[in-house]
Design a protein around this motif. Structure first.
Motif, PDB file in Angstrom:
ATOM      1  N   ALA A 186      66.587  56.641  47.350  1.00 20.41           N
ATOM      2  CA  ALA A 186      65.558  55.601  47.386  1.00 20.41           C
ATOM      3  C   ALA A 186      65.853  54.511  46.359  1.00 20.41           C
ATOM      4  N   VAL A 187      65.581  53.276  46.755  1.00 21.57           N
ATOM      5  CA  VAL A 187      65.725  52.113  45.883  1.00 21.57           C
ATOM      6  C   VAL A 187      64.414  51.341  45.959  1.00 21.57           C
ATOM      7  N   LYS A 188      63.743  51.158  44.815  1.00 20.78           N
ATOM      8  CA  LYS A 188      62.498  50.387  44.781  1.00 20.78           C
ATOM      9  C   LYS A 188      62.840  48.961  44.363  1.00 20.78           C
ATOM     10  N   PHE A 189      62.146  47.982  44.984  1.00 17.76           N
ATOM     11  CA  PHE A 189      62.403  46.585  44.640  1.00 17.76           C
ATOM     12  C   PHE A 189      61.166  45.744  44.898  1.00 17.76           C
ATOM     13  N   ARG A 190      61.120  44.600  44.222  1.00 17.66           N
ATOM     14  CA  ARG A 190      60.067  43.625  44.457  1.00 17.66           C
ATOM     15  C   ARG A 190      60.639  42.230  44.272  1.00 17.66           C
ATOM     16  N   ILE A 191      59.969  41.260  44.869  1.00 17.66           N
ATOM     17  CA  ILE A 191      60.409  39.877  44.861  1.00 17.66           C
ATOM     18  C   ILE A 191      59.444  39.066  43.993  1.00 17.66           C
ATOM     19  N   CYS A 192      59.985  38.201  43.146  1.00 19.18           N
ATOM     20  CA  CYS A 192      59.168  37.367  42.271  1.00 19.18           C
ATOM     21  C   CYS A 192      59.650  35.918  42.342  1.00 19.18           C
ATOM     22  N   VAL A 193      58.778  34.998  41.914  1.00 14.95           N
ATOM     23  CA  VAL A 193      59.128  33.582  41.837  1.00 14.95           C
ATOM     24  C   VAL A 193      58.754  33.088  40.450  1.00 14.95           C
ATOM     25  N   GLU A 194      59.702  32.418  39.778  1.00 17.30           N
ATOM     26  CA  GLU A 194      59.422  31.880  38.447  1.00 17.30           C
ATOM     27  C   GLU A 194      58.376  30.780  38.545  1.00 17.30           C
ATOM     28  N   ASP A 195      57.448  30.771  37.601  1.00 22.00           N
ATOM     29  CA  ASP A 195      56.411  29.755  37.550  1.00 22.00           C
ATOM     30  C   ASP A 195      56.154  29.422  36.086  1.00 22.00           C
ATOM     31  N   SER A 196      55.425  28.360  35.832  1.00 21.76           N
ATOM     32  CA  SER A 196      55.184  27.905  34.463  1.00 21.76           C
ATOM     33  C   SER A 196      54.409  28.900  33.611  1.00 21.76           C
ATOM     34  N   PHE A 197      53.370  29.516  34.168  1.00 21.49           N
ATOM     35  CA  PHE A 197      52.484  30.347  33.373  1.00 21.49           C
ATOM     36  C   PHE A 197      52.656  31.838  33.621  1.00 21.49           C
ATOM     37  N   TRP A 198      52.942  32.229  34.849  1.00 29.98           N
ATOM     38  CA  TRP A 198      53.149  33.632  35.183  1.00 29.98           C
ATOM     39  C   TRP A 198      54.028  33.683  36.422  1.00 29.98           C
TER      40      TRP A 198
END
Length: 95
Positions: free
Chosen positions: A72-84
């Motif tokens: 199993a491989v766990k992953f998540r996707i994020c986007v850089e933003d100014s505050f969070w």
């Protein structure tokens, strides 16, 4: 999130053990996308990492790995933003 849909798309492709990451929209978040992953090696050690995509919309980026078969491989996707940095829920793929 944008209208109930995350502004980036990422998935794990078991054949070839690769992550593919694409930014879908610039309307809300203009920063780069990134993918965080967690993987327990056969020896029990935790392997964690982050792969950065690009800020351009519609440009897929591929990250190759060599995970243990059936693990199993766990992953998540994020986007850089100014505050969070908004992130998706953790998902699980299998090598």
């Amino acid at each position: 999130m944008e209208g109930g849909e995350f502004v980036a798309r990422g998935y794990f492709k078991a054949s070839g053990d690769k992550f593919i990451l694409t930014k879908k929209s610039n309307q809300t978040y203009s920063g780069r996308t990134y993918l965080e992953y967690k993987y327990i090696k056969i020896n029990g050690q935790l392997q964690e990492g982050t792969h950065h995509g690009v800020s351009a919309v519609g440009v897929p980026v591929t990250f190759d790995h060599n995970f243990g078969e059936g693990r199993a491989v766990k992953f998540r996707i994020c986007v850089e933003d100014s505050f969070w940095d908004p992130c998706s829920e953790w998902e699980t793929g299998y090598a």
